[in-house]
Structure formats: C-alpha cells, structure tokens
Design a protein around this motif. Structure first.
Motif, PDB file in Angstrom:
ATOM      1  N   ASP A   1       0.797  -1.231   0.000  1.00  0.00           N
ATOM      2  CA  ASP A   1       0.000   0.000   0.000  1.00  0.00           C
ATOM      3  C   ASP A   1       0.831   1.284   0.000  1.00  0.00           C
ATOM      4  O   ASP A   1       0.292   2.370   0.185  1.00  0.00           O
ATOM      5  N   LYS A   2       2.139   1.177  -0.228  1.00  0.00           N
ATOM      6  CA  LYS A   2       2.999   2.358  -0.237  1.00  0.00           C
ATOM      7  C   LYS A   2       3.750   2.453  -1.558  1.00  0.00           C
ATOM      8  O   LYS A   2       4.372   1.478  -1.991  1.00  0.00           O
TER       9      LYS A   2
ATOM     10  N   LYS B   1      -4.413   0.593  -6.216  1.00  0.00           N
ATOM     11  CA  LYS B   1      -3.758   1.030  -4.981  1.00  0.00           C
ATOM     12  C   LYS B   1      -2.692   0.038  -4.497  1.00  0.00           C
ATOM     13  O   LYS B   1      -2.115   0.228  -3.435  1.00  0.00           O
ATOM     14  N   ILE B   2      -2.439  -1.025  -5.262  1.00  0.00           N
ATOM     15  CA  ILE B   2      -1.399  -1.989  -4.913  1.00  0.00           C
ATOM     16  C   ILE B   2      -0.144  -1.615  -5.686  1.00  0.00           C
ATOM     17  O   ILE B   2      -0.134  -1.607  -6.915  1.00  0.00           O
TER      18      ILE B   2
ATOM     19  N   CYS C   1      -3.349  -6.941   0.251  1.00  0.00           N
ATOM     20  CA  CYS C   1      -3.404  -6.885  -1.216  1.00  0.00           C
ATOM     21  C   CYS C   1      -4.791  -7.270  -1.719  1.00  0.00           C
ATOM     22  O   CYS C   1      -5.300  -6.680  -2.681  1.00  0.00           O
TER      23      CYS C   1
ATOM     24  N   LEU D   1      -7.261  -4.260  -1.086  1.00  0.00           N
ATOM     25  CA  LEU D   1      -7.047  -3.000  -1.808  1.00  0.00           C
ATOM     26  C   LEU D   1      -7.523  -3.093  -3.252  1.00  0.00           C
ATOM     27  O   LEU D   1      -7.419  -4.154  -3.873  1.00  0.00           O
TER      28      LEU D   1
END
Length: 140
Positions: free
Chosen positions: A11-12, A50-51, A43, A46
């Motif tokens: 998520d980053k 956004k992954i 994962c 999301l």
C-alpha cells in the motif's frame, strides 16, 4: 558480514530503505517475523490501482554487489503464503566473443512457489556467503 535491506509494502508507493545495517541473524529474524500473510490479505482488500508491490524484503551484502530478495506472491488453498526468491549478482560477460574483453553486468534470477521455510533456508545460504548453494538452486 553486514547487510542493507529494503521493504516493499503493498500500500505504499515508495520502497522503504531503513538506514541501519543488520547482521545475518537479524536478517533471518526479520524475514521470519515479517507479517507476510497479513500483507497478502491487505493486497486482497485494496483496489488493484492502490497496490504498488507484492510484500517483499530484499537484502544486499554491503561488501559486495549481490542481493537476495523474498517476495510473498499469494496464499495457497490452505491460506499459507507462497514465495518467490530473487537473486542478483554480478557476472562477467565477454564483449564481441571476447575480442573486446570482458565487462561486468548484474544478473537477476527468480524462482517461485517456495514455502517460508525454504525461502529462509536459501536466505541463510546467501547471508552465510554460500554462493554455490544459491547458484545450484537457479541452475536446477
């Protein structure tokens, strides 16, 4: 030996590069205790957009150019994470059949469908400098 390491979070967008140097024991402990299953479940929760990465840890030898990475790919039918192993190392390449000498290039190889125990064993080989065991894995 000491190692740098990096962490890829699903998520980053930015890869995390901790500044501390770690030894082999700390690297094994980090890989053992990393929340692999939870990160894979994140994962699943999301939206695809956004992954940014699959959950991964990468260890680089500070006295060489080689690195070894462990990536959690998916949960198997029983909910256990499966891993891929990434090994980067310098190799010598002959230019124009050796007429122009040699140069060094980085080669990265990956294999998948390993258990955490298998991934940790190969990580230990890397951390101990046992290149023969690692190379044998990628030649099999």
């Amino acid at each position: 030996m000491t190692f740098n390491y990096s962490i890829c979070h699903p998520d980053k967008e930015l890869i995390e590069y901790p500044t501390e140097l770690i030894d082999a024991q700390k690297a094994i402990e980090l890989a053992k205790t990393y929340p692999w299953k939870e990160q894979l479940q994140l994962c699943d929760e999301l939206p695809d957009a956004k992954i940014y990465y699959s959950p991964s840890l990468d260890f680089k030898n500070t006295q060489g150019k080689s690195s070894f990475g462990i990536t959690a790919d998916e949960l198997d039918n029983s909910g256990v994470p499966k891993f891929s192993l990434w090994y980067s190392r310098p190799i010598k390449v002959r230019l124009l059949f050796g007429l122009l000498g040699q140069t060094e290039r980085m080669l990265t190889s990956d294999l998948s469908s390993y258990t955490l125990e298998e991934a940790l064993q190969y990580l230990k080989y890397f951390l101990d400098g046992n290149k023969e065991k690692i190379e044998a894995l990628y030649k099999a």
